[in-house]
Design an enzyme around this catalytic site. Structure first.
Site, PDB file in Angstrom:
ATOM      1  N   ASP A  73       0.750  -1.176  -0.073  1.00  0.00           N
ATOM      2  CA  ASP A  73       0.038  -0.009   0.155  1.00  0.00           C
ATOM      3  C   ASP A  73       0.857   1.307   0.225  1.00  0.00           C
ATOM      4  O   ASP A  73       1.687   1.307   0.823  1.00  0.00           O
ATOM      5  CB  ASP A  73      -0.878   0.011   1.464  1.00  0.00           C
TER       6      ASP A  73
ATOM      7  N   HIS B 217      -1.156   4.613  -0.645  1.00  0.00           N
ATOM      8  CA  HIS B 217      -2.143   5.348  -0.010  1.00  0.00           C
ATOM      9  C   HIS B 217      -2.008   6.869   0.180  1.00  0.00           C
ATOM     10  O   HIS B 217      -1.912   7.422   0.569  1.00  0.00           O
ATOM     11  CB  HIS B 217      -2.378   5.043   1.367  1.00  0.00           C
TER      12      HIS B 217
ATOM     13  N   ASP C   2      -6.533   7.066  -1.477  1.00  0.00           N
ATOM     14  CA  ASP C   2      -7.188   7.274  -0.348  1.00  0.00           C
ATOM     15  C   ASP C   2      -6.224   7.474   0.871  1.00  0.00           C
ATOM     16  O   ASP C   2      -4.997   7.109   0.930  1.00  0.00           O
ATOM     17  CB  ASP C   2      -7.954   6.109  -0.103  1.00  0.00           C
ATOM     18  N   ARG C   3      -6.746   8.118   1.907  1.00  0.00           N
ATOM     19  CA  ARG C   3      -6.008   8.395   3.139  1.00  0.00           C
ATOM     20  C   ARG C   3      -4.970   9.668   2.806  1.00  0.00           C
ATOM     21  O   ARG C   3      -5.212  10.592   3.227  1.00  0.00           O
ATOM     22  CB  ARG C   3      -5.108   6.956   3.728  1.00  0.00           C
TER      23      ARG C   3
ATOM     24  N   ASN D 285      -8.691  -2.930  -2.024  1.00  0.00           N
ATOM     25  CA  ASN D 285     -10.029  -2.685  -1.418  1.00  0.00           C
ATOM     26  C   ASN D 285     -10.114  -1.116  -1.858  1.00  0.00           C
ATOM     27  O   ASN D 285     -11.389  -0.828  -1.929  1.00  0.00           O
ATOM     28  CB  ASN D 285     -10.245  -3.356  -0.248  1.00  0.00           C
ATOM     29  N   HIS D 286      -9.231  -0.184  -1.903  1.00  0.00           N
ATOM     30  CA  HIS D 286      -9.524   1.202  -1.933  1.00  0.00           C
ATOM     31  C   HIS D 286      -9.513   1.770  -3.317  1.00  0.00           C
ATOM     32  O   HIS D 286      -9.830   2.716  -3.622  1.00  0.00           O
ATOM     33  CB  HIS D 286      -8.441   1.892  -1.498  1.00  0.00           C
TER      34      HIS D 286
ATOM     35  N   HIS E 281      -2.329  -4.587   2.616  1.00  0.00           N
ATOM     36  CA  HIS E 281      -3.676  -4.415   3.199  1.00  0.00           C
ATOM     37  C   HIS E 281      -3.453  -4.358   4.363  1.00  0.00           C
ATOM     38  O   HIS E 281      -4.582  -4.044   5.309  1.00  0.00           O
ATOM     39  CB  HIS E 281      -4.296  -5.634   2.991  1.00  0.00           C
TER      40      HIS E 281
END
Length: 487
Positions: free
Chosen positions: A231, A233, A263-264, A292-293, A416
């Site tokens: 990730d 992010h 995201d984030r 999943n994002h 994840h």
């Protein structure tokens, strides 16, 4: 009045230490402390609600819902039980369930401003869903936004001073390495590229991804190598640091980024354009799996939706959704290593061919192989358990061993989950978690990591790294204000 027995005193000591760990952002340690307190006083609602709060910070929303429910059962008048369960359900996109709990909490604390704000945000989300459902078009009648984009109508003004693609002599533009490197520098200086070039990257990426199977095989020559990252992010400056440490992508220095690019973090636009541009420039130099994002529901809540609209437009966001739907779900490297974002499956009979055949051009469903690819997590105990996240499942070392043996593989690499050292080896060495966003959300204090495999032996070699400075734009700057109240 609770009698202060030795047991009660010890439980309070565990709680006090857990509270300190929570304050210091050591959330996993806080969970352990609250668990010790619960074991001594299982009927005390505060311990359950506090542990729910720690699970929320760890994004273990399923566990948070279970703990908040226990808090409510222990004391139906304890407001934080409803508060925490509402928070967790909102984070999972279960807005109707969240509303019920937040309304119950609001009746007990009508003057709580945070609670009123959360309830208002939740009600808006439900109204938005109903509006979108009312406007929904049958799949057979859907017009893909990407097919309606007219690049030629997007003139690049003389006043635009940013990097330009190379003119192709026919009124169009071609992506070059010089452009991609200049684009990365432009992003580093907190400037954007022209929408004409941004849309071209998206459209060419969609075309490339659409032709791939849901599971992609990557051969690595004995003298070659590949680097797997987890990730990112939206932490663009940490992505640049990865390239500084390990070299820019090229056919001789390929990467696999294992989902959750956006995201984030508040530089998700810069991250995703950088990764997609390298993919378009040289498809073999970078591989991208879906996390999943990379989904509509997550992007609306966790910032990418708002960031794209702020930096470009809602039209571009629609194209991003179509690109994300074509990202592969898994990769097999040199017939030995399976790489996917989440984890393994609720069935014992899943084959690699089953994964190749998954219909992925959709928003992630709530169950089935695609959901489990994106959401599942490993657990230390054998067998399968309910997910601590509330989506997917948890699978034990026996499940990993059986899956690898059935499919003639040696290792699973997934992402994840935040890991303090940036990676973790589990399941008797058969499973690796790698996470490449150090000091996640500017608050977790974790290292980032990437894994390099040499083609000659496919043995994993780990590199860890610390977070680097970034401009003063906070994580979650574009996210739902509800979630910012949870941070």
């Amino acid at each position: 009045m609770v009698e202060v027995t030795e047991e009660v005193q010890k439980a309070e000591e565990y709680k006090a230490q857990a509270n300190k760990n929570f304050k210091d952002k050591h959330y996993a340690a806080a969970v352990v402390g609250y668990t010790q307190a619960i074991e001594l006083r299982p009927d005390y609602a505060i311990y359950w609600a506090n542990r729910a709060a720690a699970h929320i910070r760890l994004e273990e929303y399923g566990s948070a819902i279970a703990d908040a429910t226990q808090a409510i059962e222990a004391d139906p008048d304890y407001i934080k039980g409803y508060y925490r369960r509402g928070d967790a359900n909102f984070a999972l996109g279960k807005f109707k369930d969240a509303i019920k709990d937040l309304r119950t909490a609001a009746k007990r604390a009508p003057r709580d401003p945070d609670l009123r704000h959360k309830l208002s945000e939740c009600e808006k989300a439900v109204k938005r869903i109903r509006f979108e459902e009312a406007l929904a078009t049958p799949e057979s009648e859907i017009t893909h936004v990407s097919d309606t984009i007219d690049l030629e109508s997007m003139a690049v003004e003389e006043s635009y001073s940013g990097p330009r693609m190379q003119e192709d002599g026919e009124g169009g533009y071609a992506l070059t390495r010089d452009f991609v490197v200049a684009m990365m520098e432009e992003f580093k200086a907190q400037r954007l590229i022209h929408k004409r070039f941004a849309f071209q990257i998206l459209l060419e990426a969609r075309k490339l991804l659409r032709d791939l199977p849901s599971l992609v095989d990557i051969p690595v020559a004995p003298e070659g190598h590949i680097t797997v990252c987890g990730d990112v992010h939206g932490q663009y400056y940490d992505l640049l640091n990865i390239f500084d440490l390990n070299g820019l992508p090229s056919a001789d220095n390929p990467y696999l980024f294992n989902g959750d690019f956006v995201d984030r973090g508040s530089f998700s636009v810069e991250v995703i354009f950088t990764l997609l541009a390298w993919k378009v420039l040289e498809p073999s130099c970078i591989h991208l799996s879906r996390g999943n994002h990379e989904s509509h529901s997550m992007n609306k809540m966790y910032g990418f939706d708002g960031e794209v609209k702020a930096k470009y437009s809602g039209l571009m966001l629609d194209v991003f959704r179509e690109v994300f739907n074509w990202l592969p779900l898994a990769f097999v490297i040199s017939d030995k290593v399976l790489v996917l974002h989440g984890g393994l499956f609720s069935r014992d009979d899943v084959s690699l061919d089953d994964l190749r055949k998954v219909h992925r051009n959709q928003e992630p469903p709530e169950d089935g192989l695609m959901c489990e690819c994106l959401w599942s997590d490993p657990a230390p105990q054998p067998g399968r358990q309910l997910s601590k996240r509330g989506v997917g499942l948890q699978f034990g070392p026996d499940v990993t061993k059986a899956f690898l043996e059935k499919n003639g593989l040696e290792l699973v690499v997934r992402s994840h989950e935040v890991k303090e050292e940036g990676y973790e080896v589990a399941h008797d060495g058969r499973l690796i978690t790698v996470f490449s966003a150090p000091n996640y959300c500017d608050q977790m204090g974790n290292k980032g990591a990437f894994v390099r495999f040499n083609g000659a032996d496919m043995v994993p070699h780990f590199t860890t790294f610390e977070a680097v400075p970034h401009p003063d734009v906070k994580p979650m700057a574009y996210a739902s204000s509800f979630l910012n109240y949870m941070m």
